[in-house]
Scaffold this active site. Sequence first.
Site, PDB file in Angstrom:
ATOM      1  N   TYR A 165     -34.657  30.640  44.217  1.00 32.82           N
ATOM      2  CA  TYR A 165     -34.357  31.469  42.582  1.00 32.82           C
ATOM      3  C   TYR A 165     -33.609  30.141  41.809  1.00 32.82           C
ATOM      4  CZ  TYR A 165     -34.113  35.418  40.016  1.00 32.82           C
ATOM      5  OH  TYR A 165     -34.753  36.628  38.509  1.00 32.82           O
ATOM      6  N   SER A 222     -33.012  33.847  33.514  1.00 35.29           N
ATOM      7  CA  SER A 222     -31.966  35.047  34.494  1.00 35.29           C
ATOM      8  C   SER A 222     -30.336  34.811  34.299  1.00 35.29           C
ATOM      9  CB  SER A 222     -32.274  34.920  35.775  1.00 35.29           C
ATOM     10  OG  SER A 222     -31.711  35.182  36.894  1.00 35.29           O
TER      11      SER A 222
HETATM   12  P1  NAD Z   1     -40.944  42.940  39.011  1.00 36.59           P
HETATM   13  O1  NAD Z   1     -41.148  42.782  40.793  1.00 36.59           O
HETATM   14  O2  NAD Z   1     -40.577  44.215  38.894  1.00 36.59           O
HETATM   15  O3  NAD Z   1     -42.150  42.204  38.800  1.00 36.59           O
HETATM   16  C1  NAD Z   1     -42.535  41.258  38.659  1.00 36.59           C
HETATM   17  C2  NAD Z   1     -44.210  40.868  38.717  1.00 36.59           C
HETATM   18  O4  NAD Z   1     -44.351  39.136  38.817  1.00 36.59           O
HETATM   19  C3  NAD Z   1     -44.966  42.085  38.748  1.00 36.59           C
HETATM   20  O5  NAD Z   1     -46.012  42.329  37.746  1.00 36.59           O
HETATM   21  C4  NAD Z   1     -45.566  41.171  39.709  1.00 36.59           C
HETATM   22  O6  NAD Z   1     -47.092  41.971  40.871  1.00 36.59           O
HETATM   23  C5  NAD Z   1     -45.765  40.146  39.297  1.00 36.59           C
HETATM   24  N1  NAD Z   1     -46.187  38.242  40.385  1.00 36.59           N
HETATM   25  C6  NAD Z   1     -45.570  38.978  41.376  1.00 36.59           C
HETATM   26  N2  NAD Z   1     -45.990  37.005  42.376  1.00 36.59           N
HETATM   27  C7  NAD Z   1     -47.368  37.275  40.962  1.00 36.59           C
HETATM   28  C8  NAD Z   1     -47.916  36.287  41.105  1.00 36.59           C
HETATM   29  N3  NAD Z   1     -48.345  34.719  42.404  1.00 36.59           N
HETATM   30  N4  NAD Z   1     -48.041  35.843  40.247  1.00 36.59           N
HETATM   31  C9  NAD Z   1     -49.281  37.015  39.304  1.00 36.59           C
HETATM   32  N5  NAD Z   1     -48.376  37.820  38.720  1.00 36.59           N
HETATM   33  C10 NAD Z   1     -47.428  37.769  40.327  1.00 36.59           C
HETATM   34  O7  NAD Z   1     -39.346  42.076  38.886  1.00 36.59           O
HETATM   35  P2  NAD Z   1     -38.558  42.285  37.359  1.00 36.59           P
HETATM   36  O8  NAD Z   1     -37.784  42.099  37.931  1.00 36.59           O
HETATM   37  O9  NAD Z   1     -38.882  42.937  36.212  1.00 36.59           O
HETATM   38  O10 NAD Z   1     -38.942  40.547  36.917  1.00 36.59           O
HETATM   39  C11 NAD Z   1     -39.694  39.981  35.504  1.00 36.59           C
HETATM   40  C12 NAD Z   1     -38.491  38.668  35.797  1.00 36.59           C
HETATM   41  O11 NAD Z   1     -37.123  38.928  35.329  1.00 36.59           O
HETATM   42  C13 NAD Z   1     -39.139  37.659  36.845  1.00 36.59           C
HETATM   43  O12 NAD Z   1     -39.022  36.192  36.490  1.00 36.59           O
HETATM   44  C14 NAD Z   1     -37.699  38.050  37.735  1.00 36.59           C
HETATM   45  O13 NAD Z   1     -37.083  36.627  37.927  1.00 36.59           O
HETATM   46  C15 NAD Z   1     -36.400  38.206  35.962  1.00 36.59           C
HETATM   47  N6  NAD Z   1     -35.427  38.738  36.181  1.00 36.59           N
HETATM   48  C16 NAD Z   1     -34.740  39.878  36.504  1.00 36.59           C
HETATM   49  C17 NAD Z   1     -33.558  40.596  36.851  1.00 36.59           C
HETATM   50  C18 NAD Z   1     -33.443  41.076  37.809  1.00 36.59           C
HETATM   51  O14 NAD Z   1     -32.923  42.080  37.555  1.00 36.59           O
HETATM   52  N7  NAD Z   1     -34.972  42.395  37.601  1.00 36.59           N
HETATM   53  C19 NAD Z   1     -32.495  39.435  36.975  1.00 36.59           C
HETATM   54  C20 NAD Z   1     -33.430  38.514  35.981  1.00 36.59           C
HETATM   55  C21 NAD Z   1     -34.233  38.011  36.107  1.00 36.59           C
END
Ligand code: NAD
Length: 261
Positions: A156, A143
């Site tokens: 985070y 991130s």
């Molecule tokens: P999201 O909520 O759409 O997806 C998260 C996924 O993780 C889902 O499939 C959920 O079921 C799974 N998950 C959560 N807890 C879990 C557990 N205990 N065991 C197994 N699976 C689990 O979120 P996203 O935005 O797609 O995020 C994905 C990654 O990208 C994360 O690591 C997040 O920190 C990172 N990220 C997101 C953003 C953003 O702006 N959306 C920015 C930077 C980084």
Amino acid sequence: MSLTSRNAVVTGSTSGIGLAIARALAKEGANVLINGFGEAGSIEKERSGIESEFGVTCLYDGADMTRPAEIAAMVQNAEARLGSVDILVNNAGIQFVSPIEDFPIEKWDQIIAINMSSVFHAIRAATPGMKARKWGRIINTASAHSLVASPFKSAYVTAKHGVAGLNKTVALELATFGVTSNCISPGYVWTPLVEKQIPDTMAARGLTRDEVINNVLLSAQPTKQFVTVEQVAALAVFLCSDAASQITGANFSMDGGWTAA
Ligand code: NAD
């Protein structure tokens, strides 16, 4: 298709960025194991949809990323049923927004476990096979918060900085084995994770929904636009290519200029 005969595990791929990465890898011909939580019917629809749309094998494993034994079993499951784990995408993650003095201890532990320690457990389990085959691609969805901080996101930011450090260590350990490890560090991507933190940010900062979107989220991104999940997935596919074989230990920002400031 460039990834035919490769097998991939993508954690947290029932939604958002992980699902887009799993679909993009499958589009390139890779078999994929998807993981994450959600309603059984919709997960099965995604799984079978990937198989029929892209003509690959797609498995689902519901391993909980807070549980080291389940993470190791998920990697073993992929190796047993697909034959190998050539590509590991550590993507599962959650967010919680709160001033540090009120930050719930169980939320801290959960975020450190899912966003950071699960990356260690999955890499630990997948590394012997990758080393033996002398080919592997580890991609960690980090991130912008692996490089810079924001208030109210103590767990985070800590976890993501940890992933960035682990990425470098793993890259060095595996450098002579044909295995690369890299981070992709998105800024704000419009996914359920971002949508869900809006109410808490409204409460923590005393703002309206529109003010959170425009003055907090997009204010960090000079382009004033959200990153798309497809853009993140396209970089992941590139990192799996032969053209990327000399890229390791890197942390790629895809944040509309956020961390340039
Ligand atoms: P999201 O909520 O759409 O997806 C998260 C996924 O993780 C889902 O499939 C959920 O079921 C799974 N998950 C959560 N807890 C879990 C557990 N205990 N065991 C197994 N699976 C689990 O979120 P996203 O935005 O797609 O995020 C994905 C990654 O990208 C994360 O690591 C997040 O920190 C990172 N990220 C997101 C953003 C953003 O702006 N959306 C920015 C930077 C980084």
